[in-house]
Design an enzyme around this catalytic site. Structure first.
Site, PDB file in Angstrom:
ATOM      1  N   SER A 124      -1.715  -3.056   2.827  1.00 23.09           N
ATOM      2  CA  SER A 124      -2.080  -2.394   1.634  1.00 23.09           C
ATOM      3  C   SER A 124      -1.984  -3.181   0.280  1.00 23.09           C
ATOM      4  CB  SER A 124      -2.090  -0.822   1.637  1.00 23.09           C
ATOM      5  OG  SER A 124      -2.081  -0.355   0.370  1.00 23.09           O
ATOM      6  N   TYR A 148       5.259   5.369   2.071  1.00 18.87           N
ATOM      7  CA  TYR A 148       3.949   4.704   2.697  1.00 18.87           C
ATOM      8  C   TYR A 148       4.150   3.343   2.457  1.00 18.87           C
ATOM      9  CZ  TYR A 148      -0.853   3.428   2.894  1.00 18.87           C
ATOM     10  OH  TYR A 148      -1.891   2.549   3.237  1.00 18.87           O
ATOM     11  N   LYS A 152       4.556  -0.031   5.031  1.00 24.07           N
ATOM     12  CA  LYS A 152       3.751  -1.269   5.265  1.00 24.07           C
ATOM     13  C   LYS A 152       4.419  -2.538   4.890  1.00 24.07           C
ATOM     14  CE  LYS A 152       0.062   0.983   6.082  1.00 24.07           C
ATOM     15  NZ  LYS A 152      -0.756   0.931   7.619  1.00 24.07           N
TER      16      LYS A 152
HETATM   17  N1  UFG Z   1      -8.440   9.530  -9.523  1.00 20.59           N
HETATM   18  C1  UFG Z   1      -8.843  10.752 -10.326  1.00 20.59           C
HETATM   19  N2  UFG Z   1      -9.215  11.714  -9.910  1.00 20.59           N
HETATM   20  C2  UFG Z   1      -8.843  12.080  -8.635  1.00 20.59           C
HETATM   21  C3  UFG Z   1      -8.457  11.062  -7.599  1.00 20.59           C
HETATM   22  C4  UFG Z   1      -8.392   9.899  -8.304  1.00 20.59           C
HETATM   23  O1  UFG Z   1      -9.042  10.076 -11.540  1.00 20.59           O
HETATM   24  O2  UFG Z   1      -8.853  13.234  -8.013  1.00 20.59           O
HETATM   25  C5  UFG Z   1      -8.137   8.263  -9.913  1.00 20.59           C
HETATM   26  C6  UFG Z   1      -6.787   7.519  -9.772  1.00 20.59           C
HETATM   27  O3  UFG Z   1      -5.827   7.957 -10.806  1.00 20.59           O
HETATM   28  C7  UFG Z   1      -7.079   5.992  -9.749  1.00 20.59           C
HETATM   29  C8  UFG Z   1      -8.391   5.859  -8.984  1.00 20.59           C
HETATM   30  O4  UFG Z   1      -9.151   7.187  -9.169  1.00 20.59           O
HETATM   31  O5  UFG Z   1      -7.149   5.429 -11.005  1.00 20.59           O
HETATM   32  C9  UFG Z   1      -8.353   5.721  -7.616  1.00 20.59           C
HETATM   33  O6  UFG Z   1      -7.573   6.503  -6.953  1.00 20.59           O
HETATM   34  P1  UFG Z   1      -7.328   6.845  -5.309  1.00 20.59           P
HETATM   35  O7  UFG Z   1      -6.687   7.937  -4.942  1.00 20.59           O
HETATM   36  O8  UFG Z   1      -8.639   6.896  -4.740  1.00 20.59           O
HETATM   37  O9  UFG Z   1      -6.696   5.440  -4.821  1.00 20.59           O
HETATM   38  P2  UFG Z   1      -5.483   4.912  -5.221  1.00 20.59           P
HETATM   39  O10 UFG Z   1      -5.741   3.650  -5.937  1.00 20.59           O
HETATM   40  O11 UFG Z   1      -4.426   5.849  -5.936  1.00 20.59           O
HETATM   41  O12 UFG Z   1      -4.792   4.704  -3.864  1.00 20.59           O
HETATM   42  C10 UFG Z   1      -5.477   3.863  -2.938  1.00 20.59           C
HETATM   43  C11 UFG Z   1      -5.061   4.205  -1.402  1.00 20.59           C
HETATM   44  C12 UFG Z   1      -3.534   4.205  -1.171  1.00 20.59           C
HETATM   45  C13 UFG Z   1      -3.025   2.989  -1.555  1.00 20.59           C
HETATM   46  C14 UFG Z   1      -3.092   2.633  -2.903  1.00 20.59           C
HETATM   47  C15 UFG Z   1      -2.612   1.291  -3.194  1.00 20.59           C
HETATM   48  O13 UFG Z   1      -5.686   5.700  -1.101  1.00 20.59           O
HETATM   49  O14 UFG Z   1      -3.557   4.497   0.241  1.00 20.59           O
HETATM   50  O15 UFG Z   1      -4.357   2.707  -3.078  1.00 20.59           O
HETATM   51  O16 UFG Z   1      -2.473   1.174  -4.403  1.00 20.59           O
HETATM   52  F1  UFG Z   1      -1.567   2.943  -1.351  1.00 20.59           F
END
Ligand code: UFG
Length: 337
Positions: A124, A148, A152
């Site tokens: 990841s 997590y 990885k």
């Molecule tokens: N976001 C919101 N509201 C929500 C959920 C997410 O604004 O309800 C935003 C987050 O703040 C972020 C973006 O949407 O800016 C993406 O969030 P995600 O949770 O979809 O994805 P992440 O980038 O946080 O996480 C993903 C994977 C993880 C991994 C990570 C690596 O889900 O498994 O990328 O950076 F570890």
């Protein structure tokens, strides 16, 4: 090739099984169904047009995995089976280490016992933490920020050690950016249990009226519109990358650690407006405080994947939104609805 796919009933695993079959490979699925549905397998068989042998087991059951690898005479393994929620990993670190690290050790031992020497590993972009600059290439400093991510990175490093000790062993560690979307058939897709953690499933549930509004975590990030930027990648493109990695390991005499992303970042507001335009549904939202552990902006430099694997993402944010929405509409309660 004959490929054992651990976590083959999961989100990325199921899409990868279809791409493998489409390229003429044979697939054997192993899944514990701890975080996936048994109903995925008959749907996959329908879509693939062939039977897909499936063994219900935990990858930590080394004896069982050894038996499956031997029985099917597998040539390679694609290892998806793992826990994947960042927040949960902070509450239950040992579960994450047991599943993700010990699971990989058991699998590697089973592979050694059966002479299977090619492994594709789901890593990841979380291994980069908050990068110093974007786009992020594979030489960027590694700084994990949660259990997590640590699980990885430990497995990535373990694979390097195993390859140094065994001249025949080859691996590809694939650092995924943000996989979203679903199969264009609308029959397989992401089916989170309980409240989703990730943006796209939440956007779909809000559009479907299952939640009244989306919380946008932070409007004050140092980005053009103040919301977080990520490299969203269509799961079908990601699945295709696994087939390219498999063929790379079969034909080249080396291992590989590579980013898989589009190379293009999209902000939360950009994703919402694209979704609204493409799907014709409103996504009401409210900007709230930042979420713990989030970073401002991460997107990939995917040029190594292009050079080494001959792979580039082909599907754009419109396709990601359209396919995620089709999956949501046709399966409002997921596989078990
Ligand atoms: N976001 C919101 N509201 C929500 C959920 C997410 O604004 O309800 C935003 C987050 O703040 C972020 C973006 O949407 O800016 C993406 O969030 P995600 O949770 O979809 O994805 P992440 O980038 O946080 O996480 C993903 C994977 C993880 C991994 C990570 C690596 O889900 O498994 O990328 O950076 F570890």
């Amino acid at each position: 090739m004959k490929v054992l796919v651990t976590g083959g009933a999961g989100y990325i695993g199921s899409h990868t099984c279809l791409e493998l079959v489409a390229r003429g490979h044979e697939v054997v699925i192993v899944d514990s169904f701890a975080n996936s549905s048994r109903k995925v397998v008959p749907r996959l068989e329908d879509l693939a047009g062939c039977r897909l042998p499936c063994h219900e087991l935990d990858v930590r059951d080394e004896a069982a995995v050894t038996r499956v690898l031997a029985e099917h005479r597998c040539d390679a393994v694609i290892h998806f089976a793992a826990l994947k929620a960042v927040g949960e990993s902070c509450e239950q670190p040992l579960e994450y280490f047991a599943n993700n690290i010990c699971g990989s050790v058991s699998l590697l031992r089973a592979m050694r016992a059966t002479g299977v020497n090619k492994l594709i590993f789901s890593s990841s972009c979380t291994v980069y933490g908050a990068p110093d600059s974007v786009p992020v290439n594979e030489t960027a400093p590694l700084r994990v920020a949660n259990p997590y991510g640590r699980s990885k990175l430990v497995v990535e490093e373990m694979l390097g050690d195993v390859a140094r000790a065994d001249a025949k062993f080859r691996y590809a560690s694939l650092r995924y950016f943000n996989p979203v979307g679903a199969h264009p058939s609308g029959r397989i897709g992401e089916d989170p249990r309980g409240i989703p953690n990730n943006l796209m499933p939440l956007v779909c549930q809000v559009a479907a009226g299952r939640r009244c509004q989306l919380k946008v975590y932070g409007g004050d990030w140092p980005t053009p519109d103040g919301t977080g930027i990520r490299d969203y990648l269509h799961v079908v493109d990601l699945a295709r990358a696994h087939v390219s990695a498999l063929e790379y390991l079969a034909n080249r005499d080396r291992s590989l650690t590579v980013n898989l992303g589009t190379g293009r970042g999209a902000s939360v507001l950009e994703l919402i407006s694209t979704f609204e335009r493409v799907c014709g549904k409103a996504v009401p939202y409210e900007i709230v405080g930042r979420r713990d552990g989030d970073v401002a902006a991460v997107w990939a430099d995917p040029s190594l994947a292009s050079r080494e694997l001959g792979w580039t993402a082909e599907l754009d944010l419109d396709a990601m939104c359209r396919d995620a929405w089709r999956w949501q509409c046709e399966n409002p309660d997921g596989f078990d609805g």
